[in-house]
Design a protein around this motif. Structure first.
Motif, PDB file in Angstrom:
ATOM      1  N   ALA A 123      -0.583   2.092   9.299  1.00 30.00           N
ATOM      2  CA  ALA A 123      -0.199   0.694   9.867  1.00 30.00           C
ATOM      3  C   ALA A 123      -1.628  -0.167  10.629  1.00 30.00           C
ATOM      4  O   ALA A 123      -1.556  -1.425  10.430  1.00 30.00           O
ATOM      5  CB  ALA A 123       0.949   0.921  11.096  1.00 30.00           C
ATOM      6  N   ASN A 124      -2.382   0.532  11.343  1.00 30.99           N
ATOM      7  CA  ASN A 124      -3.429  -0.169  11.897  1.00 30.99           C
ATOM      8  C   ASN A 124      -4.451  -0.612  11.049  1.00 30.99           C
ATOM      9  O   ASN A 124      -4.909  -1.623  11.577  1.00 30.99           O
ATOM     10  CB  ASN A 124      -4.306   1.115  12.474  1.00 30.99           C
ATOM     11  CG  ASN A 124      -5.275   0.260  13.711  1.00 30.99           C
ATOM     12  OD1 ASN A 124      -4.885  -0.702  14.229  1.00 30.99           O
ATOM     13  ND2 ASN A 124      -6.610   0.751  13.527  1.00 30.99           N
ATOM     14  N   THR A 125      -4.351  -0.658   9.790  1.00 28.46           N
ATOM     15  CA  THR A 125      -5.223  -1.306   8.990  1.00 28.46           C
ATOM     16  C   THR A 125      -4.588  -2.004   7.828  1.00 28.46           C
ATOM     17  O   THR A 125      -5.242  -2.611   6.748  1.00 28.46           O
ATOM     18  CB  THR A 125      -6.147  -0.220   7.912  1.00 28.46           C
ATOM     19  OG1 THR A 125      -5.194   0.843   7.444  1.00 28.46           O
ATOM     20  CG2 THR A 125      -7.065   0.672   8.750  1.00 28.46           C
ATOM     21  N   GLY A 126      -3.450  -2.523   8.186  1.00 30.80           N
ATOM     22  CA  GLY A 126      -2.579  -3.563   7.396  1.00 30.80           C
ATOM     23  C   GLY A 126      -1.377  -3.082   6.630  1.00 30.80           C
ATOM     24  O   GLY A 126      -1.011  -3.899   5.714  1.00 30.80           O
ATOM     25  N   VAL A 127      -1.051  -1.890   7.072  1.00 30.49           N
ATOM     26  CA  VAL A 127       0.353  -1.345   6.459  1.00 30.49           C
ATOM     27  C   VAL A 127       0.198  -1.090   4.817  1.00 30.49           C
ATOM     28  O   VAL A 127       0.636  -1.579   4.064  1.00 30.49           O
ATOM     29  CB  VAL A 127       1.364  -2.191   6.625  1.00 30.49           C
ATOM     30  CG1 VAL A 127       2.857  -1.481   6.283  1.00 30.49           C
ATOM     31  CG2 VAL A 127       1.558  -2.767   8.131  1.00 30.49           C
ATOM     32  N   GLN A 128      -0.567   0.061   4.653  1.00 32.28           N
ATOM     33  CA  GLN A 128      -0.891   0.755   3.434  1.00 32.28           C
ATOM     34  C   GLN A 128      -0.274   1.873   3.425  1.00 32.28           C
ATOM     35  O   GLN A 128       0.340   2.562   4.287  1.00 32.28           O
ATOM     36  CB  GLN A 128      -2.267   0.685   3.062  1.00 32.28           C
ATOM     37  CG  GLN A 128      -3.241  -0.369   3.003  1.00 32.28           C
ATOM     38  CD  GLN A 128      -3.616  -0.529   4.264  1.00 32.28           C
ATOM     39  OE1 GLN A 128      -3.554   0.022   5.336  1.00 32.28           O
ATOM     40  NE2 GLN A 128      -4.587  -1.724   4.431  1.00 32.28           N
ATOM     41  N   GLN A 129       0.347   2.142   1.958  1.00 33.41           N
ATOM     42  CA  GLN A 129       1.107   3.543   1.864  1.00 33.41           C
ATOM     43  C   GLN A 129       0.211   4.558   2.380  1.00 33.41           C
ATOM     44  O   GLN A 129      -0.922   4.826   2.192  1.00 33.41           O
ATOM     45  CB  GLN A 129       1.371   3.944   0.440  1.00 33.41           C
ATOM     46  CG  GLN A 129       2.175   5.013   0.021  1.00 33.41           C
ATOM     47  CD  GLN A 129       1.901   5.270  -1.385  1.00 33.41           C
ATOM     48  OE1 GLN A 129       1.071   5.019  -2.124  1.00 33.41           O
ATOM     49  NE2 GLN A 129       2.675   6.369  -1.887  1.00 33.41           N
ATOM     50  N   SER A 130       1.044   5.521   3.070  1.00 35.76           N
ATOM     51  CA  SER A 130       0.438   6.885   3.366  1.00 35.76           C
ATOM     52  C   SER A 130       1.623   7.910   2.886  1.00 35.76           C
ATOM     53  O   SER A 130       2.476   7.787   2.043  1.00 35.76           O
ATOM     54  CB  SER A 130       0.623   6.959   4.944  1.00 35.76           C
ATOM     55  OG  SER A 130       1.784   7.333   5.507  1.00 35.76           O
TER      56      SER A 130
END
Length: 290
Positions: A123-130
Motif C-alpha cells: 500500500a505504501n508504494t501505490g497499492v501493488q499486489q502482494s
C-alpha cells in the motif's frame, strides 16, 4: 485501566486501521515494549525526532524485521532482562520480502511477537499486489482489462500454514474490527516463550476504495462472510475464536470496495464457493488441509 502509549498527530491516511492495530497492541503489551517496524505504511509514524509513541520504535529495512528481532532478543538475554519485542510489519514485508528473515527467526525459536498488519497490498508504494492480495482484487499491478477481467488471478498465500509449519507455539489471525479477540490473542502470546505470529487484517480505505469511516464495518464483513476467519493455532491445535453460524454472502463484503467492483456475478460466485469450502475445512479443525 490501560495507559495510552500511542497518541495522535501522525501523518497517516485518514481512517488508517493499521495504526489502530498498533494502538491496541501497545494497550495490551504495555510500556515494557520495543516496536520493530519494517519500511511500509507505518514508517510514516516517526519523522525524526517526532513520534506518536511512548515506547522505543525501531525502523528497519523492509526485509529484515526477523533478524532485528533476533538481535534485540539476544541483547536482552545477555542482560538477563525481559522486554516485549513486538514486530509490527506490513504484508509486503511479511508474506514476501521479509519471509526469509521471519522464517529464520522462527527456526531459532527467538522470543518475540510478530504482528503482520495486513492491508493486502504493497500500500505504501501505490497499492501493488502482494502475496496477501486476495483473488479478484484490482491493484496497480493486477488491473482488470480486456484480456484479464478478473484482476488478481492468484489466491492469498497461506502464511498461517507456512509459519505454523515451523512448529512455533502460537499462530493466529485477527482483525482490528474485533479488538477484544485481537487483544486476548496478544495477551496469550505475551505469556508464551518463543516465536508468536498474528496476521492482523487492517482494511485500507485508500487501497481498497471505501470511505475512511467504514473500516470497522468492512473488517466485520470480512469475518462474517468467511473471507477472513478468526482462529488460533496453539501448539498445533486449531481453535476458531469467532464462530459464524451462517456465513453472509461474500457479495456483501466485495460490493463495499472499489477494488472488487469490476467482478461479474460468475466471478463472485466462484469466490463464494472457494470461501464456503475453506470454511468447511476450518470447522473440521484440520488446519493443514485448509
Amino acid at each position: 485501566m490501560y495507559k495510552e502509549l500511542f497518541t495522535g498527530g501522525s501523518p497517516l491516511c485518514s481512517g488508517c486501521m493499521a495504526s489502530l492495530g498498533l494502538k491496541l497492541a501497545l494497550k495490551t503489551l504495555g510500556k515494557n515494549t520495543i516496536v520493530i517496524n519494517a519500511s511500509g505504511c507505518l514508517t510514516l509514524l516517526t519523522i525524526y525526532p517526532n513520534s506518536p509513541m511512548r515506547v522505543p520504535f525501531i525502523h528497519v529495512a523492509i526485509e529484515n524485521c526477523g533478524a532485528v528481532a533476533t538481535g534485540i532478543y539476544s541483547a536482552y538475554k545477555q542482560k538477563k532482562e525481559h522486554v516485549n519485542i513486538l514486530v509490527y510489519a506490513g504484508d509486503g514485508a511479511t508474506y514476501d520480502i521479509g519471509l526469509q528473515s521471519l522464517s529464520c527467526a522462527c527456526d531459532r525459536r527467538d522470543d518475540f511477537i510478530y504482528v503482520c498488519y495486513n492491508n493486502e497490498a504493497f500500500a505504501n508504494t501505490g497499492v501493488q499486489q502482494s502475496g496477501a492480495t486476495p483473488l479478484g482484487a484490482s491493484t496497480k499491478t493486477t488491473p482488470p482489462g480486456k484480456e484479464n477481467k478478473m484482476g488478481n488471478l492468484f489466491q492469498r498465500k497461506p502464511i498461517e500454514r507456512i509459519i505454523a509449519a515451523h512448529g512455533i507455539p502460537y499462530v493466529a489471525t485477527a482483525c482490528v474490527s474485533f479488538p477484544n479477540d485481537f487483544m486476548e490473542k496478544l495477551r496469550k502470546a505475551s505469556h508464551i516463550v518463543g516465536p508468536k505470529f498474528i496476521d492482523l487484517l487492517c482494511p485500507c480505505p485508500t487501497g481498497w476504495g471505501f470511505k475512511p469511516d467504514e473500516g470497522i464495518d468492512i473488517g466485520k464483513l470480512a469475518v462474517q462472510t468467511g473471507a477472513w476467519p478468526l482462529y488460533e493455532i496453539e501448539r498445533g491445535k486449531l481453535k476458531i475464536t469467532h464462530k459464524v453460524d451462517k456465513l453472509r454472502p461474500v457479495e456483501d463484503y466485495l460490493s463495499k470496495q472499489k477494488r472488487f467492483r469490476h467482478l461479474k456475478e460468475k466471478q463472485v460466485n466462484m469466490i463464494q464457493e472457494i470461501l464456503r469450502e475453506r470454511w468447511k475445512e476450518l470447522l473440521k479443525g484440520d488446519f493443514y488441509g485448509f
